[in-house]
Design an enzyme around this catalytic site. Structure first.
Site, PDB file in Angstrom:
ATOM      1  N   GLU A  30      10.465   8.603 -16.794  1.00  0.00           N
ATOM      2  CA  GLU A  30       9.129   9.152 -17.072  1.00  0.00           C
ATOM      3  C   GLU A  30       8.709   8.781 -18.491  1.00  0.00           C
ATOM      4  O   GLU A  30       7.552   8.451 -18.755  1.00  0.00           O
ATOM      5  CB  GLU A  30       9.137  10.670 -16.928  1.00  0.00           C
ATOM      6  CG  GLU A  30       9.306  11.136 -15.484  1.00  0.00           C
ATOM      7  CD  GLU A  30       9.593  12.631 -15.417  1.00  0.00           C
ATOM      8  OE1 GLU A  30       8.689  13.414 -15.734  1.00  0.00           O
ATOM      9  OE2 GLU A  30      10.725  13.002 -15.075  1.00  0.00           O
TER      10      GLU A  30
ATOM     11  N   HIS B 268       0.836  -1.218   0.000  1.00  0.00           N
ATOM     12  CA  HIS B 268       0.000   0.000   0.000  1.00  0.00           C
ATOM     13  C   HIS B 268       0.867   1.263   0.000  1.00  0.00           C
ATOM     14  O   HIS B 268       0.442   2.304   0.478  1.00  0.00           O
ATOM     15  CB  HIS B 268      -0.951   0.035   1.197  1.00  0.00           C
ATOM     16  CG  HIS B 268      -1.685  -1.247   1.441  1.00  0.00           C
ATOM     17  ND1 HIS B 268      -2.918  -1.516   0.887  1.00  0.00           N
ATOM     18  CD2 HIS B 268      -1.337  -2.352   2.151  1.00  0.00           C
ATOM     19  CE1 HIS B 268      -3.310  -2.730   1.260  1.00  0.00           C
ATOM     20  NE2 HIS B 268      -2.362  -3.265   2.027  1.00  0.00           N
TER      21      HIS B 268
ATOM     22  N   LYS C 203      16.980  21.903 -10.704  1.00  0.00           N
ATOM     23  CA  LYS C 203      16.348  20.650 -11.109  1.00  0.00           C
ATOM     24  C   LYS C 203      17.284  19.658 -11.799  1.00  0.00           C
ATOM     25  O   LYS C 203      18.113  20.019 -12.608  1.00  0.00           O
ATOM     26  CB  LYS C 203      15.170  20.941 -12.068  1.00  0.00           C
ATOM     27  CG  LYS C 203      13.957  21.563 -11.413  1.00  0.00           C
ATOM     28  CD  LYS C 203      13.330  20.714 -10.325  1.00  0.00           C
ATOM     29  CE  LYS C 203      12.516  19.571 -10.891  1.00  0.00           C
ATOM     30  NZ  LYS C 203      11.284  20.030 -11.552  1.00  0.00           N
TER      31      LYS C 203
END
Ligand code: ARG
Length: 458
Positions: free
Chosen positions: A289, A155, A282
């Site tokens: 992705e 979970h 960044k």
């Protein structure tokens, strides 16, 4: 002018060509088309439908076309209808009358079915090789992290301790199954449809087995209607690639999460990371992705072909030409994804200290703490309840189970002794799970060895 000019004039509206022509994508099967034709011509020669001399002219001509395409001396004419038309027309242009005999006892329907099968069999081998390399990369990195403790999740909540090695080897097992599935698919792909003709076979005494043998096929199709209209092998490949991409996508999702500041379990190498055009701080995991994103394309390719096939009456229908772009896209996407993930994984910098910190913070040794009580004679259900109360007690005081003093432990139960701390040490917890398939370093090492053996024999 079209190959099939005769019944119609052959001069067609350019808008018909735009929808009908497939050379824009099927030209990538030129090698298979030529190799298949050589086998067909040799067989026609063997059974005497063409003369020895005609056979030799055809074989030489086709070999010449193949060599010229490969060295860039012959450009594929993109105004042709498809690759089959181009090869046959070029052959006739080069060798004259004998070239016009190549298509004896053959239809483009069985020809294209043969070409796709040959092309896919080659591509399956290539994808298997790349999948093996990624599996090997998982083994290599796992071997360095047999004792790198990290939280295992259910979970997405911290559940029980595992190791990074164990985690990575889970993905290696998925890839092993993918490799096995692709191998199965290849076996069913290598069934020869040539000899099915347009749909009803042919009156010539073809030696189909001889063609199958020349091309390394496992056998011949047993129904001509099915031979030209079966695309199960293509659907199987798309299914297998979809499942494999689902695995790569799940792994990619883990890497995206692990790269976040919230996890910081891993930092990707600079040359496998991207930046932002505006935010100077960044460093982004674009690779994973994109693999996650591209997985959707492959699922789409499977849906495209399933949908194209679902209402087709026997036998060949032009809808089936739609199989190729879906197949090629799925293969290219799988190829690209496997090729980039392997070096990205090999150069990634994992952070054992951060993994350990996360593992220590989530009471993931609570099960082991309960098991400790069981070993001291407490029934599991009671041990489970008391341990739950102790976890709550720790949370209320901002402590972990390792930090809770023995006096406090003994308030809950007198079975606790000094040795509880060793029993709930995270590496102990992991090491005790040493059954085959478990996360203990010894068990994971055995899994790595078994996985390497499987790659070697697959
Ligand atoms: N380009 C066609 C395909 O990909 C080849 C078969 C053409 N057959 C035909 N009857 N028009 O399916």
């Amino acid at each position: 002018m079209k190959l099939w000019a005769g019944r119609t004039g052959g001069d067609v509206d350019e808008r018909l060509s735009a929808i009908n022509n497939s050379i824009g994508f099927d030209s990538r099967m030129y090698k298979q088309d030529i190799t298949g034709s050589i086998a067909h011509a040799k067989m026609l020669g063997k059974i005497g439908v063409i003369t020895e001399d005609e056979k030799n002219q055809i074989v030489e001509g086709l070999n010449g076309i193949l060599a010229d395409i490969e060295r860039g001396a012959l450009e594929i004419d993109m105004t042709c209808e498809d690759i089959h038309t181009f090869v046959e027309a070029t052959l006739t242009e080069r060798i004259g009358t004998a070239g016009k005999k190549l298509h004896t006892a053959r239809s483009r329907n069985d020809q294209v079915a043969l070409d796709i099968r040959m092309y896919l069999a080659d591509q399956i081998e290539h994808v298997i090789a790349l999948a093996k390399d990624l599996t090997a990369a998982f083994c290599e990195v796992a071997e360095q992290h047999l004792e790198t403790v990290m939280p295992g999740y259910t979970h997405l909540q911290r559940a029980q301790p595992v190791t990074l090695a164990h985690y990575l080897m889970a993905y290696a097992q998925m890839l092993l199954r993918d490799i096995e599935r692709l191998g199965d698919c290849k076996r069913r792909t290598l069934v020869l449809p040539l000899g099915s003709g347009a749909l009803a076979g042919t009156t010539y005494p073809l030696d189909r087995e001889y063609v199958a043998e020349q091309l390394g096929f496992n056998g011949i199709s047993l129904n001509s209607l099915d031979g030209v209209s079966d695309r199960d092998f293509a659907l199987e490949l798309l299914s297998d690639l979809s499942i494999m991409m689902m695995h790569l996508s799940r792994f990619s999702e883990e890497i995206c999460l692990w790269c976040s500041w919230e996890f910081k379990f891993v930092t990707l190498a600079d040359n496998f990371s991207t930046g932002s055009s505006i935010m100077p701080q960044k460093k982004n995991p674009d690779i994973t992705e994109l693999v996650r994103g591209k997985t959707g394309r492959v699922f789409g390719d499977l849906t495209t072909l399933l949908t194209a096939m679902k209402a087709l009456p026997l036998a060949y229908n032009k809808d089936m030409q739609e199989d190729k772009e879906a197949l090629f896209d799925a293969i290219d996407t799988a190829d690209l994804s496997l090729s980039v993930l392997a070096p990205m994984l090999r150069t990634a910098n994992f952070h054992p200290a951060n993994m350990k910190k996360a593992a220590a913070g989530g009471f993931i040794n609570a099960t082991d703490c309960a098991d400790y009580m069981v070993r001291k004679g407490v029934p599991f259900r009671d041990a489970y309840r008391v341990t739950g109360q102790r976890v709550k007690y720790c949370i209320d005081r901002g402590l972990t189970l390792d930090e809770l003093p023995l006096t406090d432990y003994r308030e809950f139960s007198l079975v606790f002794d000094e040795d509880v701390y060793d029993a709930i040490d995270l590496l102990t917890c992991v090491s005790q799970r040493s059954l085959p398939g478990g996360p203990a370093p010894s068990a994971v090492k055995a899994t790595i060895d078994a996985t390497r053996a499987k790659i070697a024999e697959a």
